[in-house]
Scaffold this motif. Sequence first.
Motif, PDB file in Angstrom:
ATOM      1  N   TYR A 163      39.676   4.497 -44.128  1.00 28.22           N
ATOM      2  CA  TYR A 163      38.587   5.505 -44.042  1.00 28.22           C
ATOM      3  C   TYR A 163      37.528   5.149 -45.056  1.00 28.22           C
ATOM      4  O   TYR A 163      36.474   5.396 -44.742  1.00 28.22           O
ATOM      5  CB  TYR A 163      39.025   7.053 -43.967  1.00 28.22           C
ATOM      6  N   ARG A 164      38.204   5.166 -46.303  1.00 29.55           N
ATOM      7  CA  ARG A 164      37.077   4.954 -47.680  1.00 29.55           C
ATOM      8  C   ARG A 164      36.137   3.745 -47.467  1.00 29.55           C
ATOM      9  O   ARG A 164      35.024   3.691 -47.569  1.00 29.55           O
ATOM     10  CB  ARG A 164      37.807   5.039 -48.748  1.00 29.55           C
ATOM     11  N   ARG A 165      36.636   2.688 -46.861  1.00 24.55           N
ATOM     12  CA  ARG A 165      36.089   1.589 -46.710  1.00 24.55           C
ATOM     13  C   ARG A 165      35.001   1.714 -45.802  1.00 24.55           C
ATOM     14  O   ARG A 165      33.728   1.222 -45.454  1.00 24.55           O
ATOM     15  CB  ARG A 165      36.874   0.299 -46.580  1.00 24.55           C
ATOM     16  N   PHE A 166      35.498   2.401 -44.572  1.00 20.73           N
ATOM     17  CA  PHE A 166      34.705   2.509 -43.327  1.00 20.73           C
ATOM     18  C   PHE A 166      33.448   3.464 -43.462  1.00 20.73           C
ATOM     19  O   PHE A 166      32.313   3.247 -43.178  1.00 20.73           O
ATOM     20  CB  PHE A 166      35.403   3.019 -42.391  1.00 20.73           C
ATOM     21  N   GLU A 167      33.706   4.470 -44.399  1.00 22.29           N
ATOM     22  CA  GLU A 167      32.747   5.327 -44.930  1.00 22.29           C
ATOM     23  C   GLU A 167      31.492   4.971 -45.507  1.00 22.29           C
ATOM     24  O   GLU A 167      30.269   5.236 -45.086  1.00 22.29           O
ATOM     25  CB  GLU A 167      33.645   6.462 -45.794  1.00 22.29           C
ATOM     26  N   LYS A 168      31.596   4.040 -46.381  1.00 22.99           N
ATOM     27  CA  LYS A 168      30.455   3.406 -47.143  1.00 22.99           C
ATOM     28  C   LYS A 168      29.706   2.868 -46.112  1.00 22.99           C
ATOM     29  O   LYS A 168      28.206   2.926 -46.100  1.00 22.99           O
ATOM     30  CB  LYS A 168      31.222   2.267 -48.232  1.00 22.99           C
ATOM     31  N   GLU A 169      30.176   1.905 -45.202  1.00 22.89           N
ATOM     32  CA  GLU A 169      29.282   1.235 -44.049  1.00 22.89           C
ATOM     33  C   GLU A 169      28.586   2.221 -43.291  1.00 22.89           C
ATOM     34  O   GLU A 169      27.592   1.902 -42.925  1.00 22.89           O
ATOM     35  CB  GLU A 169      30.180   0.223 -43.526  1.00 22.89           C
ATOM     36  N   TYR A 170      29.356   3.301 -42.990  1.00 24.77           N
ATOM     37  CA  TYR A 170      28.926   4.065 -41.781  1.00 24.77           C
ATOM     38  C   TYR A 170      27.632   4.973 -42.305  1.00 24.77           C
ATOM     39  O   TYR A 170      26.879   5.179 -41.655  1.00 24.77           O
ATOM     40  CB  TYR A 170      30.142   5.322 -41.424  1.00 24.77           C
ATOM     41  N   GLN A 171      27.676   5.304 -43.889  1.00 21.52           N
ATOM     42  CA  GLN A 171      26.834   6.283 -44.407  1.00 21.52           C
ATOM     43  C   GLN A 171      25.535   5.085 -44.747  1.00 21.52           C
ATOM     44  O   GLN A 171      24.476   5.650 -45.044  1.00 21.52           O
ATOM     45  CB  GLN A 171      27.333   6.887 -45.595  1.00 21.52           C
ATOM     46  N   ASN A 172      25.599   3.914 -44.841  1.00 21.77           N
ATOM     47  CA  ASN A 172      24.582   3.121 -45.191  1.00 21.77           C
ATOM     48  C   ASN A 172      23.625   3.132 -43.815  1.00 21.77           C
ATOM     49  O   ASN A 172      23.950   2.573 -42.870  1.00 21.77           O
ATOM     50  CB  ASN A 172      24.819   1.634 -45.532  1.00 21.77           C
ATOM     51  N   ARG A 173      22.484   3.272 -44.033  1.00 17.86           N
ATOM     52  CA  ARG A 173      21.601   3.351 -42.943  1.00 17.86           C
ATOM     53  C   ARG A 173      20.745   2.051 -42.701  1.00 17.86           C
ATOM     54  O   ARG A 173      20.123   1.761 -41.311  1.00 17.86           O
ATOM     55  CB  ARG A 173      20.457   4.279 -43.052  1.00 17.86           C
ATOM     56  N   THR A 174      21.129   0.921 -43.267  1.00 19.31           N
ATOM     57  CA  THR A 174      20.718  -0.303 -43.231  1.00 19.31           C
ATOM     58  C   THR A 174      21.886  -1.194 -43.341  1.00 19.31           C
ATOM     59  O   THR A 174      22.872  -0.806 -43.968  1.00 19.31           O
ATOM     60  CB  THR A 174      19.403  -0.567 -44.010  1.00 19.31           C
ATOM     61  N   VAL A 175      21.880  -2.397 -42.812  1.00 20.02           N
ATOM     62  CA  VAL A 175      22.908  -3.448 -43.083  1.00 20.02           C
ATOM     63  C   VAL A 175      22.422  -4.646 -43.687  1.00 20.02           C
ATOM     64  O   VAL A 175      21.348  -5.195 -43.280  1.00 20.02           O
ATOM     65  CB  VAL A 175      23.415  -3.919 -41.635  1.00 20.02           C
ATOM     66  N   GLU A 176      22.954  -4.710 -44.950  1.00 20.24           N
ATOM     67  CA  GLU A 176      22.599  -6.053 -45.724  1.00 20.24           C
ATOM     68  C   GLU A 176      23.046  -7.182 -45.345  1.00 20.24           C
ATOM     69  O   GLU A 176      23.988  -7.459 -44.701  1.00 20.24           O
ATOM     70  CB  GLU A 176      22.975  -5.794 -47.168  1.00 20.24           C
ATOM     71  N   ASN A 177      22.070  -8.139 -45.375  1.00 19.24           N
ATOM     72  CA  ASN A 177      22.381  -9.755 -44.883  1.00 19.24           C
ATOM     73  C   ASN A 177      22.785  -9.741 -43.215  1.00 19.24           C
ATOM     74  O   ASN A 177      23.582 -10.454 -42.893  1.00 19.24           O
ATOM     75  CB  ASN A 177      23.465 -10.350 -45.764  1.00 19.24           C
ATOM     76  N   TYR A 178      21.975  -8.812 -42.500  1.00 19.72           N
ATOM     77  CA  TYR A 178      22.696  -8.678 -41.106  1.00 19.72           C
ATOM     78  C   TYR A 178      22.500 -10.031 -40.119  1.00 19.72           C
ATOM     79  O   TYR A 178      23.410 -10.360 -39.611  1.00 19.72           O
ATOM     80  CB  TYR A 178      21.790  -7.710 -40.510  1.00 19.72           C
ATOM     81  N   PRO A 179      21.564 -10.952 -40.690  1.00 15.53           N
ATOM     82  CA  PRO A 179      21.639 -12.416 -39.774  1.00 15.53           C
ATOM     83  C   PRO A 179      22.760 -12.877 -40.025  1.00 15.53           C
ATOM     84  O   PRO A 179      23.463 -13.605 -39.054  1.00 15.53           O
ATOM     85  CB  PRO A 179      20.284 -12.987 -40.560  1.00 15.53           C
TER      86      PRO A 179
END
Length: 405
Positions: A163-179
């Motif tokens: 949960y804690r790992r997922f939470e960080k990505e869920y709350q980020n409104r952008t995705v770094e290095n998405y390509p």
Amino acid sequence: MQPYSTPFYFIVLGLALIPLIVSISLGKKMLWYQVLVTIIFLGWSFSGSVTLWALLGYGVYQSVLVKAYEYYRVKRASNNTWVFYATVLLAILPLVIVKVTPTVDPSRPNSIIGFLGISYLTFKVLNVVIELRDDLIHQVPLRQFIYFLYFLPTISSGPIDRYRRFEKEYQNRTVENYPTLLGHGIFQIFLGFLYKFIIGHLIVTYILHNVAITATVNPNFLTMVEAMYSYGLYLFFDFAGYSLFAIGVSNIMGYDIPINFVRPFAAKNIKDFWNRWHITLSFWFRDFVYMRLVKTIMVKRWSKNRILISNVSYFALFGLMGLWHGLTWYYIVYGLYHAVLMVSYDAWLRYKRRHHLKIADNWLTKGLSIALTFNAVFIGFLIFSGIPNFAILHSINPSNPLPNF
């Protein structure tokens, strides 16, 4: 339709994810669209009326349970051990009912509250409950918890996220290095196709099906060895393929979930194997069963013998892992077999230290270690496959059904 079961599923899912890919590339995760896609595909995958209601009912039940325990821990600042144990028991109760039902009533192989992936969802719930208990999680927003629980890519067969790992990505409104993440996800999906739909399919269709029947009808050393290797390889390519699909789709959706397999057949010992095989499951059991049991025994001073504590905890860990797969003797024996391997390996390490035994570290010893581990693991796969069970039943009554992989 079961997730990732056919190429058609990927075509439909790929089309559905195109708007999300564009949106994330432009800097917006578009969570509402992720939720919409999740709802549509869960409805499609669990389209049986009973199964869909079981899935929804499970979510409501666990959400109420988690929020109640969150209120107890955070708002009331209480941490009674028995309340924690009761919450854990209530969390696993649906899974226990699903696992026990076929044993209690063989005429009902599937419980009405069961659905594909209930085991993996239960691990997620327990993760949240345990870390609320440990004060590592301080709040569980309902919407966030539900999305974590029903996260589309991993709902049917993992990997098991935290949960804690997922939470960080869920709350980020952008995705770094998405390509880069997008490219990695696409590669994982194509690799999964190679594993599951090509290699796994060829093994099960042209090898495993025939050798499993032969080993059942004419069990001997040679036929069992053939069944052992063919089943073990099929299990890896099929399961690893599913995991690659889940990782790939997660990456495309902007989530970098944990990997599940890292060249497991290159393991040099049994501990190394479990650091490479079904990693999210083995680490979950390590962190939440083995380590907690070791700590409890030491704190309660039930024993001062560290070797005994470790060995008992190994048997508890792998015994539970066997039971998790099902209430069938060969699953339980499979778990206990791996406990014996772990205990034996620890004993070997102690023997080497005690006798100052030094073994040369070269290609020959490494190859021998890998070969020994490989075959020990595949013996476990043979037990897990149930083929010996089919052979026993067939010897008692030849009219018993044959294995059908």
